[in-house]
Scaffold this motif. Structure first.
Motif, PDB file in Angstrom:
ATOM      1  N   PHE A 179      25.988  39.531  59.238  1.00  0.00           N
ATOM      2  CA  PHE A 179      26.388  40.402  58.156  1.00  0.00           C
ATOM      3  C   PHE A 179      26.792  39.418  57.074  1.00  0.00           C
ATOM      4  O   PHE A 179      27.059  38.230  57.214  1.00  0.00           O
ATOM      5  N   LYS A 180      26.652  39.634  55.810  1.00  0.00           N
ATOM      6  CA  LYS A 180      26.904  38.982  54.545  1.00  0.00           C
ATOM      7  C   LYS A 180      28.016  39.435  53.629  1.00  0.00           C
ATOM      8  O   LYS A 180      27.768  40.722  53.341  1.00  0.00           O
ATOM      9  N   VAL A 181      29.066  38.917  53.333  1.00  0.00           N
ATOM     10  CA  VAL A 181      29.872  39.279  52.252  1.00  0.00           C
ATOM     11  C   VAL A 181      29.545  38.618  50.772  1.00  0.00           C
ATOM     12  O   VAL A 181      29.506  37.463  50.912  1.00  0.00           O
ATOM     13  N   ILE A 189      24.933  35.320  46.019  1.00  0.00           N
ATOM     14  CA  ILE A 189      25.428  34.054  46.759  1.00  0.00           C
ATOM     15  C   ILE A 189      26.355  34.555  47.598  1.00  0.00           C
ATOM     16  O   ILE A 189      27.469  35.041  47.429  1.00  0.00           O
ATOM     17  N   SER A 190      26.294  34.104  48.974  1.00  0.00           N
ATOM     18  CA  SER A 190      27.358  34.513  49.969  1.00  0.00           C
ATOM     19  C   SER A 190      28.855  33.915  49.689  1.00  0.00           C
ATOM     20  O   SER A 190      28.911  32.769  49.409  1.00  0.00           O
ATOM     21  N   ARG A 191      29.669  34.837  49.673  1.00  0.00           N
ATOM     22  CA  ARG A 191      31.184  34.253  49.800  1.00  0.00           C
ATOM     23  C   ARG A 191      31.484  33.880  51.053  1.00  0.00           C
ATOM     24  O   ARG A 191      32.008  32.777  51.533  1.00  0.00           O
ATOM     25  N   VAL A 211      29.002  32.083  64.815  1.00  0.00           N
ATOM     26  CA  VAL A 211      29.075  31.331  63.564  1.00  0.00           C
ATOM     27  C   VAL A 211      29.451  31.927  62.299  1.00  0.00           C
ATOM     28  O   VAL A 211      28.859  32.842  61.990  1.00  0.00           O
ATOM     29  N   ILE A 212      30.358  31.481  61.590  1.00  0.00           N
ATOM     30  CA  ILE A 212      30.864  31.950  60.347  1.00  0.00           C
ATOM     31  C   ILE A 212      30.409  31.064  59.126  1.00  0.00           C
ATOM     32  O   ILE A 212      30.694  30.011  59.050  1.00  0.00           O
ATOM     33  N   GLY A 213      29.419  31.381  58.424  1.00  0.00           N
ATOM     34  CA  GLY A 213      29.209  30.705  57.135  1.00  0.00           C
ATOM     35  C   GLY A 213      30.216  30.626  55.797  1.00  0.00           C
ATOM     36  O   GLY A 213      30.688  31.518  55.792  1.00  0.00           O
ATOM     37  N   PRO A 265      41.808  36.806  55.338  1.00  0.00           N
ATOM     38  CA  PRO A 265      41.762  38.081  55.863  1.00  0.00           C
ATOM     39  C   PRO A 265      40.293  38.523  55.899  1.00  0.00           C
ATOM     40  O   PRO A 265      39.817  39.393  56.942  1.00  0.00           O
ATOM     41  N   VAL A 266      39.385  38.206  55.096  1.00  0.00           N
ATOM     42  CA  VAL A 266      37.949  38.422  55.204  1.00  0.00           C
ATOM     43  C   VAL A 266      37.424  37.927  56.520  1.00  0.00           C
ATOM     44  O   VAL A 266      36.553  38.527  57.090  1.00  0.00           O
ATOM     45  N   ILE A 267      37.648  36.609  56.714  1.00  0.00           N
ATOM     46  CA  ILE A 267      37.237  35.952  58.082  1.00  0.00           C
ATOM     47  C   ILE A 267      37.504  36.878  59.138  1.00  0.00           C
ATOM     48  O   ILE A 267      36.776  37.046  60.137  1.00  0.00           O
TER      49      ILE A 267
END
Length: 286
Positions: A179-181, A189-191, A211-213, A265-267
């Motif tokens: 998933f991409k935020v 561009i990914s946040r 993995v969280i990019g 919070p988003v992580i």
């Protein structure tokens, strides 16, 4: 100003050219050409790999998939082996930029650029991606997570070329989620982005890769969260705890920043979503 331009047909020719002097490698050009235009780099020579056919292949080798460095994101997303065995990687490839960027941008170029916001890199790291890197008369293998040492920084040497990335095929029954935020649905561009592999057997978590990019300076598996989850009975409550742990892990790694109010919070929620979607995907694959 570029003084030399070389377009070889074979990898050995490219490696010989790089060994003979200072040059930049051109793969898809979606990053290099922009950096040249913006005067961020001023190469005296360019070696264009676009005609090197051996770098454009995708194949299976036992329990692994081998992806050539010049495979474009469009080719990656459309390949039958990727679609069948690693559908979450398809999602990652489709998350990249625009159709034009996906048609030109390459897997190897995306890795070498080492952008923290790279869409495909977290997926490849979650799949235990290993790179084969060549220079004249020698090659070396290195984990993708070890090549990138900081934002836009790698330990790739000037005379080296990434030739392929080898990933592990997830075991049957393993759920996959990507998933991409971002601030908009396309051309963004990914946040933050993330990849999760989760295997559950009789309600017990047997294995997890998370993995969280864009959350830390380098892409890597969140082993603290993985170790917390393995061996426990899966539940929504457990996944919520894992989300909190992921957020706390990032805070410990990066310290509090101006973006922390938004990102932490988003992580937490992204981690829960990835774990939940992978859990449900694993059920569908049983």
């Amino acid at each position: 100003m570029v003084q030399e331009y070389f377009q070889p047909l074979e990898l050995n020719e490219a490696l010989t050219f790089l060994a003979s002097g200072s040059a930049h490698v051109l793969a898809g050009g979606t990053d290099l050409l922009v950096n040249i235009r913006n005067n961020k780099i001023k190469p005296t020579g360019i070696v264009d790999l676009s005609k090197v056919a051996e770098l454009k292949q995708i194949s299976r080798a036992g329990d692994s998939l081998v992806i050539g460095a010049l495979v474009t994101f469009t080719e990656l997303a459309a390949h039958p082996l990727i679609q069948e065995l690693v559908p979450a990687l398809v999602s990652a490839a489709k998350a990249v930029g625009s159709p034009q960027i996906r048609n030109r941008g390459t897997v190897g170029g995306n890795i070498a650029n080492a952008s923290p916001a790279a869409d495909v890199v977290p997926a490849l790291v979650a799949l235990d991606g290993t790179l084969t890197i060549a220079k004249k008369d020698s090659t070396r293998n290195i984990a993708l997570s070890e090549l990138i040492v900081g934002p836009y920084k790698t330990n790739l040497q000037p005379d080296e070329i990434i030739t392929k990335v080898t990933i592990t095929i997830p075991e049957k029954g393993t759920g996959q989620a990507y998933f991409k935020v971002a601030r908009r649905n396309a051309l963004a561009i990914s946040r933050l982005n993330g990849m999760c592999l989760l295997r559950v057997e009789k309600g017990i978590i047997g294995a997890v890769s998370l993995v969280i990019g864009s959350a830390t300076s380098t892409p890597h598996r969140f082993q603290t969260v993985e170790e917390f989850l393995v061996g426990k009975n899966i539940s929504e409550e457990l996944l919520a705890e894992a989300g909190v742990l992921a957020s706390e892990y990032v805070l410990a790694k990066t310290g509090r920043r101006s973006s922390s109010v938004y990102k932490l919070p988003v992580i937490e929620r992204l981690t829960v979503r990835l774990l939940h979607d992978a859990w449900q995907g694993g059920k569908a694959n049983e």
